[in-house]
Scaffold this motif. Structure first.
Motif, short mmCIF file in Angstrom:
data_model
loop_
_atom_site.label_atom_id
_atom_site.label_comp_id
_atom_site.label_asym_id
_atom_site.label_seq_id
_atom_site.Cartn_x
_atom_site.Cartn_y
_atom_site.Cartn_z
N GLY A 73 0.81 -1.21 0.00
CA GLY A 73 0.00 0.00 0.00
C GLY A 73 0.84 1.26 0.00
N PHE A 74 1.93 1.25 0.78
CA PHE A 74 2.79 2.42 0.82
C PHE A 74 3.59 2.58 -0.45
CE2 PHE A 74 2.07 2.37 5.42
CZ PHE A 74 1.77 3.71 5.60
N ARG A 75 4.04 1.47 -1.03
CA ARG A 75 4.78 1.58 -2.28
C ARG A 75 3.92 2.23 -3.37
NH1 ARG A 75 7.33 -3.47 -0.70
NH2 ARG A 75 5.64 -4.69 -1.64
N GLN A 76 2.66 1.80 -3.44
CA GLN A 76 1.79 2.38 -4.45
C GLN A 76 1.40 3.82 -4.09
OE1 GLN A 76 -1.23 0.23 -6.42
NE2 GLN A 76 -0.35 -1.79 -6.00
N LEU A 77 1.27 4.11 -2.80
CA LEU A 77 0.95 5.48 -2.40
C LEU A 77 2.08 6.45 -2.75
CD1 LEU A 77 -0.84 7.58 -1.01
CD2 LEU A 77 0.13 6.84 1.19
N VAL A 78 3.33 6.04 -2.51
CA VAL A 78 4.46 6.90 -2.86
C VAL A 78 4.47 7.16 -4.37
CG1 VAL A 78 6.98 7.01 -3.02
CG2 VAL A 78 5.90 6.30 -0.88
N ALA A 79 4.27 6.12 -5.17
CA ALA A 79 4.24 6.29 -6.62
C ALA A 79 3.11 7.23 -7.04
CB ALA A 79 4.09 4.93 -7.30
N TRP A 80 1.95 7.09 -6.40
CA TRP A 80 0.79 7.95 -6.68
C TRP A 80 1.11 9.40 -6.34
CZ3 TRP A 80 -4.16 7.00 -8.55
CH2 TRP A 80 -5.15 7.96 -8.28
N ASN A 81 1.73 9.63 -5.18
CA ASN A 81 2.08 10.99 -4.75
C ASN A 81 3.15 11.61 -5.64
OD1 ASN A 81 0.23 11.04 -2.64
ND2 ASN A 81 1.70 10.28 -1.14
N VAL A 82 4.13 10.80 -6.05
CA VAL A 82 5.16 11.31 -6.95
C VAL A 82 4.54 11.74 -8.28
CG1 VAL A 82 7.17 10.65 -8.33
CG2 VAL A 82 7.08 10.05 -5.91
N ALA A 83 3.62 10.94 -8.80
CA ALA A 83 2.95 11.29 -10.05
C ALA A 83 2.16 12.58 -9.91
CB ALA A 83 2.05 10.15 -10.50
N ALA A 84 1.46 12.75 -8.77
CA ALA A 84 0.70 13.98 -8.53
C ALA A 84 1.64 15.19 -8.47
CB ALA A 84 -0.10 13.86 -7.24
N PHE A 85 2.77 15.03 -7.81
CA PHE A 85 3.77 16.10 -7.70
C PHE A 85 4.29 16.49 -9.08
CE2 PHE A 85 8.37 17.06 -7.40
CZ PHE A 85 8.32 18.22 -6.64
N ARG A 86 4.63 15.49 -9.89
CA ARG A 86 5.23 15.78 -11.20
C ARG A 86 4.23 16.40 -12.17
NH1 ARG A 86 8.89 11.36 -13.76
NH2 ARG A 86 9.39 13.21 -15.00
N ARG A 87 2.95 16.12 -11.98
CA ARG A 87 1.95 16.79 -12.82
C ARG A 87 1.89 18.28 -12.55
NH1 ARG A 87 -1.17 12.07 -11.77
NH2 ARG A 87 -2.28 13.13 -10.07
N GLN A 88 2.19 18.67 -11.32
CA GLN A 88 2.07 20.07 -10.92
C GLN A 88 3.39 20.84 -11.00
OE1 GLN A 88 -0.76 21.60 -10.26
NE2 GLN A 88 -1.97 19.73 -10.48
N VAL A 89 4.51 20.12 -10.88
CA VAL A 89 5.83 20.78 -10.84
C VAL A 89 6.74 20.15 -11.89
CG1 VAL A 89 7.81 21.36 -9.39
CG2 VAL A 89 5.53 21.16 -8.36
N PRO A 90 6.88 20.78 -13.04
CA PRO A 90 7.80 20.26 -14.06
C PRO A 90 9.24 20.28 -13.54
CG PRO A 90 6.31 21.91 -14.99
CD PRO A 90 6.16 21.99 -13.50
N LEU A 91 9.95 19.19 -13.75
CA LEU A 91 11.32 19.08 -13.27
C LEU A 91 12.30 19.08 -14.44
CD1 LEU A 91 10.88 16.35 -10.50
CD2 LEU A 91 10.95 18.83 -10.21
N ARG A 92 13.49 19.65 -14.18
CA ARG A 92 14.57 19.65 -15.17
C ARG A 92 15.85 19.14 -14.53
NH1 ARG A 92 13.08 25.01 -15.28
NH2 ARG A 92 15.20 25.47 -14.53
N ARG A 93 16.77 18.72 -15.35
CA ARG A 93 18.03 18.17 -14.87
C ARG A 93 18.89 19.19 -14.14
NH1 ARG A 93 19.14 12.70 -14.43
NH2 ARG A 93 18.20 11.59 -16.17
N ASP A 94 18.66 20.47 -14.37
CA ASP A 94 19.51 21.49 -13.75
C ASP A 94 18.93 22.03 -12.44
OD1 ASP A 94 17.36 22.80 -14.91
OD2 ASP A 94 18.54 24.53 -15.58
N MET A 95 17.82 21.46 -11.98
CA MET A 95 17.13 22.02 -10.81
C MET A 95 17.74 21.57 -9.49
SD MET A 95 13.06 21.94 -11.68
CE MET A 95 12.29 23.34 -12.47
N ARG A 96 17.63 22.46 -8.51
CA ARG A 96 18.02 22.17 -7.14
C ARG A 96 16.76 22.22 -6.28
NH1 ARG A 96 23.48 22.32 -6.74
NH2 ARG A 96 23.42 22.42 -4.48
N LEU A 97 16.52 21.16 -5.51
CA LEU A 97 15.29 21.03 -4.73
C LEU A 97 15.59 21.00 -3.24
CD1 LEU A 97 14.42 20.11 -7.60
CD2 LEU A 97 13.02 18.36 -6.51
N LEU A 98 14.65 21.48 -2.45
CA LEU A 98 14.70 21.36 -1.00
C LEU A 98 13.51 20.51 -0.55
CD1 LEU A 98 15.67 22.10 1.88
CD2 LEU A 98 14.23 24.15 1.74
N SER A 99 13.81 19.45 0.18
CA SER A 99 12.78 18.57 0.74
C SER A 99 12.66 18.84 2.24
CB SER A 99 13.15 17.10 0.51
OG SER A 99 12.29 16.25 1.25
#
Length: 256
Positions: free
Chosen positions: A32-58
């Protein structure tokens, strides 16, 4: 020397104890958690386009699940986590995956001294509801300072207006051991106003799941078919505009 914040120290002790138990029980290795993480990552990527040159803060990186998924897509991630137990495990997992572009920092996020405009994206997955209102507002102001012009803020948290939250929040808190005393679901409309007050632009709300977020905390099944069915229900529910705001989790997305 500044005295430790008693609320932060209480949260640190709670998180260390909880992560220790979760690791012993292999809590986050459930399907359940493995699928939830994948679901959340997909939701994040739909809203925040990522590029190879980006620096992120978690903010509140936990065991590094999201960093494992996102690090191959960007230049660097700085991951801050309060729990020493969690950060030790996150470092081990990232090293085992061969990822050397994630720096894991142990400590409170609000005491970090990052330079102004250090990050293209600041994200927090299920973290802001751990903070008291005044702490949250201060942290949003810090996030605004740390984000470069044109960069993004992404904050995902439990939705206080969600249907299941309204009906079952009290029961869920009694049943689950993950909650610290000060935790509370967030009102997405209130958080949007706080982001505006901190200086962010164009804040918008995304609604993430209905049953797929809460159930992995309560159901131990490793049946892939079960969890695919759970997220199929969420996909169908969220496709109906009038029902989206009743989701169990929401995300605030805003620009610097």
């Amino acid at each position: 020397m500044t005295a430790p914040d008693p609320i932060i120290e209480q949260e640190r002790a709670h998180e260390n104890a909880w992560y220790t138990r979760a690791l012993e029980e292999r809590f986050f290795e459930r399907e359940g958690f493995r699928q939830l993480v994948a679901w959340n990552v997909a939701a994040f990527r739909r809203q925040v386009p990522l590029r190879r040159d980006m620096r992120l803060l978690s903010i509140g990186a936990g065991l590094g699940d999201y960093e494992l998924a996102l690090a191959p897509l960007v230049a660097h991630i700085t991951a801050v986590e309060l729990s020493e137990t969690a950060t030790a495990t996150a470092r081990q997992r990232l090293a085992a995956a061969g990822l050397d572009n994630v720096t894991v920092i142990t400590g409170p996020i609000d005491t970090q001294a990052f330079d102004r405009a250090s990050f293209d994206v600041v994200y927090a997955m299920g973290v802001f509801h751990h903070f008291l209102p005044e702490q949250r507002r201060r942290l949003l102001a810090q996030c605004h300072d740390w984000t470069r012009a044109g960069g993004s803020l992404y904050v995902r948290d439990p939705n206080a207006r969600g249907l299941l939250r309204r009906v079952l929040e009290g029961w869920f808190r009694r049943r689950s051991t993950v909650h610290a005393e000060q935790e509370a679901s967030l009102d997405p409309l209130a958080l949007r106003e706080e982001a505006l007050a901190a200086g962010f632009r164009d804040p918008r709300l995304d609604y993430i799941d209905v049953i797929g977020g809460p159930l992995p905390w309560l159901v131990r099944s490793d049946s892939r078919l079960l969890w695919r069915a759970v997220f199929a229900v969420d996909r169908a529910w969220l496709a109906i505009p009038g029902l989206r705001r009743a989701a169990s989790q929401f995300a605030l997305v805003a620009r610097r």
